[in-house]
Design a protein around this motif. Structure first.
Motif, PDB file in Angstrom:
ATOM      1  N   ILE A  52       1.182  -1.176   0.017  1.00 12.69           N
ATOM      2  CA  ILE A  52      -0.027   0.032  -0.013  1.00 12.69           C
ATOM      3  C   ILE A  52       1.297   1.287   0.057  1.00 12.69           C
ATOM      4  O   ILE A  52       0.347   2.242  -0.678  1.00 12.69           O
ATOM      5  CB  ILE A  52      -0.998   0.064   1.560  1.00 12.69           C
ATOM      6  CG1 ILE A  52      -1.943  -1.056   1.183  1.00 12.69           C
ATOM      7  CG2 ILE A  52      -1.811   1.221   1.088  1.00 12.69           C
ATOM      8  CD1 ILE A  52      -2.685  -1.366  -0.140  1.00 12.69           C
ATOM      9  N   VAL A  53       1.951   0.916   0.667  1.00 10.67           N
ATOM     10  CA  VAL A  53       2.685   2.442   0.305  1.00 10.67           C
ATOM     11  C   VAL A  53       3.353   2.464  -0.902  1.00 10.67           C
ATOM     12  O   VAL A  53       3.067   3.866  -1.534  1.00 10.67           O
ATOM     13  CB  VAL A  53       4.237   1.890   1.119  1.00 10.67           C
ATOM     14  CG1 VAL A  53       5.501   3.047   1.083  1.00 10.67           C
ATOM     15  CG2 VAL A  53       4.033   1.872   2.552  1.00 10.67           C
ATOM     16  N   ILE A  54       3.998   1.519  -1.848  1.00 11.63           N
ATOM     17  CA  ILE A  54       3.781   1.369  -3.685  1.00 11.63           C
ATOM     18  C   ILE A  54       2.525   2.398  -3.825  1.00 11.63           C
ATOM     19  O   ILE A  54       2.831   2.900  -4.644  1.00 11.63           O
ATOM     20  CB  ILE A  54       4.604   0.038  -3.731  1.00 11.63           C
ATOM     21  CG1 ILE A  54       5.601  -0.426  -2.983  1.00 11.63           C
ATOM     22  CG2 ILE A  54       4.280   0.157  -4.972  1.00 11.63           C
ATOM     23  CD1 ILE A  54       5.733  -2.054  -3.469  1.00 11.63           C
ATOM     24  N   GLU A  57      13.529   8.337  -1.334  1.00 14.04           N
ATOM     25  CA  GLU A  57      12.723   9.471  -0.410  1.00 14.04           C
ATOM     26  C   GLU A  57      11.268   9.626  -1.146  1.00 14.04           C
ATOM     27  O   GLU A  57      10.687   9.603   0.361  1.00 14.04           O
ATOM     28  CB  GLU A  57      12.959  10.898  -0.545  1.00 14.04           C
ATOM     29  CG  GLU A  57      12.772  12.267  -0.299  1.00 14.04           C
ATOM     30  CD  GLU A  57      12.049  13.115  -0.622  1.00 14.04           C
ATOM     31  OE1 GLU A  57      11.975  13.089  -2.381  1.00 14.04           O
ATOM     32  OE2 GLU A  57      11.375  13.868   0.737  1.00 14.04           O
ATOM     33  N   LEU A  58      10.784   9.261  -2.150  1.00 13.58           N
ATOM     34  CA  LEU A  58       9.650   9.550  -2.264  1.00 13.58           C
ATOM     35  C   LEU A  58       9.145   8.495  -0.922  1.00 13.58           C
ATOM     36  O   LEU A  58       7.719   8.249  -0.653  1.00 13.58           O
ATOM     37  CB  LEU A  58       9.250   8.755  -3.631  1.00 13.58           C
ATOM     38  CG  LEU A  58       7.761   8.217  -3.824  1.00 13.58           C
ATOM     39  CD1 LEU A  58       6.665   9.484  -3.620  1.00 13.58           C
ATOM     40  CD2 LEU A  58       7.655   8.449  -5.294  1.00 13.58           C
ATOM     41  N   GLU A 113       5.584   6.413   3.111  1.00 14.38           N
ATOM     42  CA  GLU A 113       5.628   5.391   4.613  1.00 14.38           C
ATOM     43  C   GLU A 113       5.079   5.931   5.951  1.00 14.38           C
ATOM     44  O   GLU A 113       4.056   5.818   6.759  1.00 14.38           O
ATOM     45  CB  GLU A 113       6.871   4.965   5.162  1.00 14.38           C
ATOM     46  CG  GLU A 113       7.238   3.301   4.019  1.00 14.38           C
ATOM     47  CD  GLU A 113       8.334   3.099   4.345  1.00 14.38           C
ATOM     48  OE1 GLU A 113       9.609   3.527   4.857  1.00 14.38           O
ATOM     49  OE2 GLU A 113       8.331   1.484   4.172  1.00 14.38           O
ATOM     50  N   LYS A 114       5.438   7.323   5.906  1.00 21.46           N
ATOM     51  CA  LYS A 114       4.976   8.412   6.791  1.00 21.46           C
ATOM     52  C   LYS A 114       3.139   8.374   6.920  1.00 21.46           C
ATOM     53  O   LYS A 114       2.702   9.231   7.879  1.00 21.46           O
ATOM     54  CB  LYS A 114       5.648   9.885   7.108  1.00 21.46           C
ATOM     55  CG  LYS A 114       7.100   9.379   7.821  1.00 21.46           C
ATOM     56  CD  LYS A 114       7.974  10.535   7.682  1.00 21.46           C
ATOM     57  CE  LYS A 114       9.229  10.418   8.416  1.00 21.46           C
ATOM     58  NZ  LYS A 114      10.634  12.254   8.058  1.00 21.46           N
ATOM     59  N   ILE A 157      -2.031   8.085   8.595  1.00 20.57           N
ATOM     60  CA  ILE A 157      -3.643   7.538   8.204  1.00 20.57           C
ATOM     61  C   ILE A 157      -3.787   5.879   8.727  1.00 20.57           C
ATOM     62  O   ILE A 157      -5.230   6.699  10.032  1.00 20.57           O
ATOM     63  CB  ILE A 157      -3.693   6.871   6.990  1.00 20.57           C
ATOM     64  CG1 ILE A 157      -3.832   8.378   6.042  1.00 20.57           C
ATOM     65  CG2 ILE A 157      -5.184   6.490   6.620  1.00 20.57           C
ATOM     66  CD1 ILE A 157      -2.983   7.838   4.746  1.00 20.57           C
ATOM     67  N   TYR A 158      -3.224   5.406   8.588  1.00 18.44           N
ATOM     68  CA  TYR A 158      -3.579   4.072   9.586  1.00 18.44           C
ATOM     69  C   TYR A 158      -3.776   4.703  11.473  1.00 18.44           C
ATOM     70  O   TYR A 158      -4.307   4.038  12.697  1.00 18.44           O
ATOM     71  CB  TYR A 158      -2.542   2.869   9.564  1.00 18.44           C
ATOM     72  CG  TYR A 158      -2.986   2.217   8.444  1.00 18.44           C
ATOM     73  CD1 TYR A 158      -3.945   2.101   7.542  1.00 18.44           C
ATOM     74  CD2 TYR A 158      -1.787   1.319   8.193  1.00 18.44           C
ATOM     75  CE1 TYR A 158      -3.783   1.730   5.944  1.00 18.44           C
ATOM     76  CE2 TYR A 158      -1.762   0.415   6.173  1.00 18.44           C
ATOM     77  CZ  TYR A 158      -3.517   1.089   5.619  1.00 18.44           C
ATOM     78  OH  TYR A 158      -3.565   0.153   4.555  1.00 18.44           O
ATOM     79  N   THR A 159      -2.851   5.507  11.065  1.00 16.37           N
ATOM     80  CA  THR A 159      -2.953   5.135  13.254  1.00 16.37           C
ATOM     81  C   THR A 159      -3.905   6.209  13.497  1.00 16.37           C
ATOM     82  O   THR A 159      -4.441   5.616  14.779  1.00 16.37           O
ATOM     83  CB  THR A 159      -1.853   6.305  13.736  1.00 16.37           C
ATOM     84  OG1 THR A 159      -0.116   5.287  13.683  1.00 16.37           O
ATOM     85  CG2 THR A 159      -1.444   7.040  14.649  1.00 16.37           C
ATOM     86  N   VAL A 160      -4.115   7.040  12.513  1.00 16.57           N
ATOM     87  CA  VAL A 160      -5.566   8.231  13.191  1.00 16.57           C
ATOM     88  C   VAL A 160      -6.987   7.052  13.428  1.00 16.57           C
ATOM     89  O   VAL A 160      -7.780   7.271  13.753  1.00 16.57           O
ATOM     90  CB  VAL A 160      -5.500   9.480  12.229  1.00 16.57           C
ATOM     91  CG1 VAL A 160      -6.839   9.863  12.326  1.00 16.57           C
ATOM     92  CG2 VAL A 160      -4.486  10.098  12.132  1.00 16.57           C
ATOM     93  N   ILE A 161      -6.845   6.150  12.191  1.00 19.35           N
ATOM     94  CA  ILE A 161      -7.924   5.316  11.725  1.00 19.35           C
ATOM     95  C   ILE A 161      -8.060   4.123  13.129  1.00 19.35           C
ATOM     96  O   ILE A 161      -9.214   4.260  14.030  1.00 19.35           O
ATOM     97  CB  ILE A 161      -8.099   4.429  10.519  1.00 19.35           C
ATOM     98  CG1 ILE A 161      -8.116   5.405   9.642  1.00 19.35           C
ATOM     99  CG2 ILE A 161      -8.812   3.406  10.648  1.00 19.35           C
ATOM    100  CD1 ILE A 161      -7.864   4.502   7.825  1.00 19.35           C
ATOM    101  N   LEU A 162      -6.617   3.752  13.752  1.00 19.54           N
ATOM    102  CA  LEU A 162      -6.803   3.257  14.949  1.00 19.54           C
ATOM    103  C   LEU A 162      -7.861   4.155  15.987  1.00 19.54           C
ATOM    104  O   LEU A 162      -7.792   3.300  16.724  1.00 19.54           O
ATOM    105  CB  LEU A 162      -5.939   2.515  15.096  1.00 19.54           C
ATOM    106  CG  LEU A 162      -5.197   1.020  14.850  1.00 19.54           C
ATOM    107  CD1 LEU A 162      -3.970   0.933  14.904  1.00 19.54           C
ATOM    108  CD2 LEU A 162      -6.412   0.522  14.449  1.00 19.54           C
TER     109      LEU A 162
END
Length: 466
Positions: free
Chosen positions: A294-296, A314-315, A320-321, A326-331
């Motif tokens: 999903i990062v890709i 760098e991209l 990744e950040k 996104i996932y952290t906020v969703i949790l």
RNA sequence: GGCGCGGUGGCAGAAUGGCUAUGCAGAGGACUGCAAAUCCUUGUACGCCGGUUCGAUUCCGGCCCGUGCCUCCA
């Protein structure tokens, strides 16, 4: 209602998308020739058309997405000779790998994934139609499409026939009546794969399979045909020639597909990623380095689909950040519910994507939602709406929000002793209570060595993989 | 040679004829035993030259630079 708009390569303009049949949207994207691992360029095309399908599905009940596997081609035959393997072993292997890699990037399987070798009879039939209509001729065991018979040839790529000949770098084969003519059918020797045909045992040329498979599975005309920008000429140009001329539609290039969408390619340090330059990266290699699919996907969507996209470490680290956030906020907001958004409201949320798949704008919208969800001065009612909007955007972009927990705690899936982590955290909490900070820091270091990062929050200590 | 695309702040990358993109990195602050995360504040743009306009990064013309297709390529 916001209208959906796409840039149509055929008219070179951004146009409002008007379905041929609003009850059934039909989409075709040229898939891979299966003789090797797929690289990031293949991935970009697949991700963009998967997104396009998702976007269309938010507005139309039925979307049929056809993307083919080309499993007969001289490159495959060459690979078979080099490796001593059977052609069918090679195509089966790389088809499976392709589909695994695409799934890892969050792509759903196409509605239909036709194989060229299952459509040889239809190809022969279409070639016969072209001969009957005076657009093709047999010569020296080959059948060729006669380009001068189709005055509108070149309309997609915007080049006249004379221009092509002036710039041609290919040697003109003796069996061609015209330098621009291209092969529909070619003879096979005994040791080459072949099918019986009215012109002897042989195999199809490169372009005919897409004309045939799109027509068979979607009907003509269909809504959208896509692929990488480098397919515009000659592949897509020739598909148009075949399909229009086989059905007496010489006067209308859009009688095959109404809208043509082409994605830009990947670059590395400003140069096109290509096999000949040797600067291509395999999807499999990036995944093996531990980069999440999903990062890709995010990286591939970080620029407008039409423009070149430069691939870099760098991209990846930026994406990744972004995904972690996104996932952290969703949790973090898991206890906040979601609501059913009205159609109008959904339209507003998806406006960026409806506007020619403006993914950078959609990313900006996501960042705004994440910030608002983390602010303290937003009511929980409002957050319920914001969270619903965020999930809608993430779902449509194919970011798999349901994988948030699994992603953030990935380490525990294999080697990690979760109970031990919890035990050490409890010990550290006790040490903190006793103001024994030296002990607390030692425990933090110990967990760090295990690959665990601790986060002290108001609700206690949580952890995640490093 | 023919056809096409692009040149935006340290980097990535959108929109737009006048009003903050966004992210990463940087600076300052809040919070924190430490750390991380988060929040607040903040600086730096629109390749060059002309034209149109009350006003252009945005439209038009020229120039420079980069890049793609013309051959298998996503």
């Amino acid at each position: 209602m916001a209208q959906i708009q796409f840039t149509n390569s055929l008219t070179r303009k951004k146009e409002v998308f008007e379905p041929l049949d609003p009850t059934h949207i039909r989409l075709y994207a040229c898939g891979p020739t299966v003789y090797d691992y797929a690289h990031l360029g293949n991935a970009r095309m697949a991700v963009i058309f998967d997104l396009l399908r998702n976007v269309l599905e938010t507005r139309y009940e039925k979307v049929t997405y056809v993307s083919n596997i080309t499993d007969i081609d001289d490159k495959i035959m060459t690979r078979a000779k080099e490796t001593g393997k059977d052609i069918s072993d090679i195509t089966k292997l790389y088809t499976a790998i392709y589909n695994e890699d695409m799934a890892a990037l969050g792509n759903r399987a196409p509605t239909i994934q036709p194989h060229a070798t299952d459509h040889v009879a239809e190809m022969i039939a279409q070639i016969e139609q072209l001969i009957d209509a005076g657009h093709a001729y047999e010569s020296d065991g080959h059948v060729l499409f006669h380009v001068p018979s189709f005055p509108k040839y070149g309309g997609l790529s915007g080049r006249s026939r004379d221009e092509q000949i002036a710039g041609a770098r290919v040697e003109v084969a003796s069996y061609k009546k015209d330098a621009a003519d291209f092969v529909l059918w070619k003879p096979s020797s005994e040791d080459e794969p072949g099918w019986p045909s009215p012109w002897g045992r042989g195999r199809p040329g490169w372009h005919i399979e897409c004309s045939v498979m799109s027509e068979k599975h979607l009907g003509l005309p269909f809504d959208i045909h896509g692929g990488g920008a480098d397919l515009k000429f000659p592949h897509h140009e020739n598909e148009i020639a075949q399909s229009c001329c086989a059905h007496g539609n010489e006067g209308d290039l859009s009688a095959f597909a109404k809208t043509w969408i082409h994605n830009g390619f990947l670059t590395v340090e400003g140069e096109k990623m290509s096999k000949s330059l040797g600067n291509f990266t395999l999807i499999r290699d990036v995944l093996d380095e531990g980069v999440d699919g999903i990062v890709i996907r995010l990286a591939l969507l970080s620029a407008s689909y039409k423009k070149p996209l430069d691939w870099s470490k760098e991209l990846i680290s930026r994406m990744e950040k972004m995904l972690k956030r996104i996932y952290t906020v969703i949790l973090d907001t898991a206890e906040i519910g979601t609501i059913d958004l009205s159609e109008t409201h959904k339209n507003d949320v998806l406006a960026a994507l409806y506007n020619d798949l403006n993914t950078p704008q959609a990313f900006a919208d996501i960042h705004r939602l994440l910030s608002d969800l983390e602010r303290g001065d937003v009511s929980s009612e409002d957050k319920e709406v914001l969270r619903s909007e965020l999930l809608l955007l993430c779902d449509t972009l194919g970011l798999k929000p349901e994988n948030a927990e699994n992603y953030l705690n990935k380490a525990d899936a294999s080697t990690l002793d979760k109970a031990l982590v919890q035990k050490l955290i409890t010990e550290r909490d006790a040490a903190k209570q006793n103001k024994d900070y030296a002990r607390a820091d030692a425990l933090r270091d110990e967990l760090k060595d295990m690959g665990i990062a601790l986060k002290d929050g108001p609700e206690g200590t949580t952890w995640e993989r490093l």
